[in-house]
Design a protein around this motif. Sequence first.
Motif, PDB file in Angstrom:
ATOM      1  N   GLY A  24      -3.929  -0.064 -10.756  1.00 13.72           N
ATOM      2  CA  GLY A  24      -5.022   0.022 -11.326  1.00 13.72           C
ATOM      3  C   GLY A  24      -6.269   0.074 -10.728  1.00 13.72           C
ATOM      4  O   GLY A  24      -6.424   0.787  -9.774  1.00 13.72           O
ATOM      5  N   MET A  25      -7.171  -1.101 -10.911  1.00  7.92           N
ATOM      6  CA  MET A  25      -8.339  -1.634  -9.986  1.00  7.92           C
ATOM      7  C   MET A  25      -8.150  -2.672  -9.301  1.00  7.92           C
ATOM      8  O   MET A  25      -8.091  -3.839 -10.017  1.00  7.92           O
ATOM      9  CB  MET A  25      -9.756  -1.582 -11.257  1.00  7.92           C
ATOM     10  N   GLY A  26      -8.088  -2.800  -8.005  1.00 12.81           N
ATOM     11  CA  GLY A  26      -7.902  -3.671  -7.103  1.00 12.81           C
ATOM     12  C   GLY A  26      -8.796  -4.194  -6.211  1.00 12.81           C
ATOM     13  O   GLY A  26      -9.532  -3.089  -5.742  1.00 12.81           O
ATOM     14  N   ILE A  38       0.155   0.829  -0.828  1.00 16.98           N
ATOM     15  CA  ILE A  38       0.188   1.888  -1.538  1.00 16.98           C
ATOM     16  C   ILE A  38      -1.172   1.911  -2.536  1.00 16.98           C
ATOM     17  O   ILE A  38      -1.215   0.941  -3.214  1.00 16.98           O
ATOM     18  CB  ILE A  38       1.511   2.289  -2.554  1.00 16.98           C
ATOM     19  N   VAL A  39      -2.065   2.832  -2.655  1.00 13.54           N
ATOM     20  CA  VAL A  39      -3.177   2.658  -3.441  1.00 13.54           C
ATOM     21  C   VAL A  39      -3.040   4.071  -4.507  1.00 13.54           C
ATOM     22  O   VAL A  39      -3.131   5.209  -3.848  1.00 13.54           O
ATOM     23  CB  VAL A  39      -4.344   2.784  -2.751  1.00 13.54           C
ATOM     24  N   ASN A  40      -2.807   3.927  -5.569  1.00 16.94           N
ATOM     25  CA  ASN A  40      -2.788   4.835  -6.593  1.00 16.94           C
ATOM     26  C   ASN A  40      -3.856   4.669  -7.653  1.00 16.94           C
ATOM     27  O   ASN A  40      -4.154   6.032  -8.317  1.00 16.94           O
ATOM     28  CB  ASN A  40      -1.418   4.996  -7.436  1.00 16.94           C
ATOM     29  N   ALA A  51      -0.884  -2.634   8.745  1.00 16.55           N
ATOM     30  CA  ALA A  51       0.599  -2.418   8.043  1.00 16.55           C
ATOM     31  C   ALA A  51       1.074  -1.403   8.800  1.00 16.55           C
ATOM     32  O   ALA A  51       0.509  -0.727   9.675  1.00 16.55           O
ATOM     33  CB  ALA A  51       0.268  -1.820   6.692  1.00 16.55           C
ATOM     34  N   ASP A  52       2.447  -1.196   8.618  1.00 11.18           N
ATOM     35  CA  ASP A  52       3.210  -0.086   8.872  1.00 11.18           C
ATOM     36  C   ASP A  52       2.807   1.080   8.400  1.00 11.18           C
ATOM     37  O   ASP A  52       2.636   2.059   9.145  1.00 11.18           O
ATOM     38  CB  ASP A  52       4.969  -0.488   8.793  1.00 11.18           C
ATOM     39  N   GLU A  53       2.557   0.996   7.061  1.00  3.98           N
ATOM     40  CA  GLU A  53       2.085   2.453   6.495  1.00  3.98           C
ATOM     41  C   GLU A  53       1.055   2.242   5.209  1.00  3.98           C
ATOM     42  O   GLU A  53       0.977   1.006   4.672  1.00  3.98           O
ATOM     43  CB  GLU A  53       3.315   2.977   5.632  1.00  3.98           C
ATOM     44  N   PHE A  54       0.126   3.017   5.270  1.00  6.06           N
ATOM     45  CA  PHE A  54      -0.962   2.903   4.340  1.00  6.06           C
ATOM     46  C   PHE A  54      -0.928   4.242   3.627  1.00  6.06           C
ATOM     47  O   PHE A  54      -1.297   5.349   4.318  1.00  6.06           O
ATOM     48  CB  PHE A  54      -2.326   2.732   4.867  1.00  6.06           C
ATOM     49  N   VAL A  55      -0.809   4.365   2.285  1.00  2.84           N
ATOM     50  CA  VAL A  55      -0.929   5.538   1.438  1.00  2.84           C
ATOM     51  C   VAL A  55      -1.881   5.535   0.430  1.00  2.84           C
ATOM     52  O   VAL A  55      -1.861   4.552  -0.276  1.00  2.84           O
ATOM     53  CB  VAL A  55       0.453   5.775   0.831  1.00  2.84           C
ATOM     54  N   CYS A  56      -2.777   6.328   0.447  1.00  2.00           N
ATOM     55  CA  CYS A  56      -4.068   6.561  -0.444  1.00  2.00           C
ATOM     56  C   CYS A  56      -3.793   7.597  -1.363  1.00  2.00           C
ATOM     57  O   CYS A  56      -4.269   8.571  -0.896  1.00  2.00           O
ATOM     58  CB  CYS A  56      -5.489   6.364   0.147  1.00  2.00           C
ATOM     59  N   ASP A  57      -3.476   7.685  -2.463  1.00  2.00           N
ATOM     60  CA  ASP A  57      -3.226   8.622  -3.578  1.00  2.00           C
ATOM     61  C   ASP A  57      -4.360   8.508  -4.568  1.00  2.00           C
ATOM     62  O   ASP A  57      -4.740   9.160  -5.375  1.00  2.00           O
ATOM     63  CB  ASP A  57      -1.819   8.736  -4.199  1.00  2.00           C
ATOM     64  N   GLY A  58      -5.124   7.254  -4.450  1.00  2.00           N
ATOM     65  CA  GLY A  58      -6.160   7.161  -5.457  1.00  2.00           C
ATOM     66  C   GLY A  58      -7.573   7.135  -4.686  1.00  2.00           C
ATOM     67  O   GLY A  58      -7.802   8.076  -4.035  1.00  2.00           O
ATOM     68  N   LEU A  59      -8.240   6.211  -4.983  1.00  2.69           N
ATOM     69  CA  LEU A  59      -9.738   6.178  -4.246  1.00  2.69           C
ATOM     70  C   LEU A  59      -9.802   4.846  -3.659  1.00  2.69           C
ATOM     71  O   LEU A  59      -9.736   3.964  -4.381  1.00  2.69           O
ATOM     72  CB  LEU A  59     -10.897   6.147  -5.569  1.00  2.69           C
ATOM     73  N   GLY A  60     -10.046   4.869  -2.454  1.00  7.85           N
ATOM     74  CA  GLY A  60     -10.299   3.463  -1.617  1.00  7.85           C
ATOM     75  C   GLY A  60     -11.723   3.540  -1.053  1.00  7.85           C
ATOM     76  O   GLY A  60     -11.812   4.520  -0.191  1.00  7.85           O
ATOM     77  N   ILE A  73      -3.236  10.311   3.320  1.00 10.67           N
ATOM     78  CA  ILE A  73      -4.483  10.169   2.545  1.00 10.67           C
ATOM     79  C   ILE A  73      -4.100  11.174   1.671  1.00 10.67           C
ATOM     80  O   ILE A  73      -4.155  12.764   2.254  1.00 10.67           O
ATOM     81  CB  ILE A  73      -5.816  10.045   3.054  1.00 10.67           C
ATOM     82  N   ASN A  74      -3.893  11.264   0.461  1.00 16.93           N
ATOM     83  CA  ASN A  74      -3.945  12.489  -0.603  1.00 16.93           C
ATOM     84  C   ASN A  74      -4.902  12.339  -1.611  1.00 16.93           C
ATOM     85  O   ASN A  74      -5.389  13.352  -2.186  1.00 16.93           O
ATOM     86  CB  ASN A  74      -2.666  12.236  -1.390  1.00 16.93           C
TER      87      ASN A  74
END
Length: 124
Positions: A24-26, A38-40, A51-60, A73-74
């Motif tokens: 959501g919004m964090g 993971i950011v969705n 971190a070992d892995e950072f995934v941004c599928d949303g807005l960071g 980064i998607n």
Amino acid sequence: MQDAKIDGMGTIHGGEYKDVSIGGMGKLKGEIIAEKVIVNGMFKSNGEITADEFVCDGLGRVFKNIKVKKAKINGVLKIRRAKLEADNITCDGVITCNREVSADEIYIDGVCSISRMYGDRKST
């Protein structure tokens, strides 16, 4: 280790986690160490991320350094007054950074606006 998960609105105040998931919004208000972030949804970070892995599928939106082994980064990742360090960066989305992005391998098939980019292998 515990997990941290935000599906609605919430704040993480730092600590050590196995997985951190923002749906959501964090907000992050302290330094975190995690296996996977993971950011969705929408994410604002005022704390360092390790971190070992950072995934941004949303807005960071990030205002402190990110140090990871793998970054994917998607979505859209905006880094201000901070840098991104990784072993491997894959970007199919958008990265903006007014400082430095460095990695051993950098693959960009999206859009980037980065002040300084350093990598052993780059592919755009």
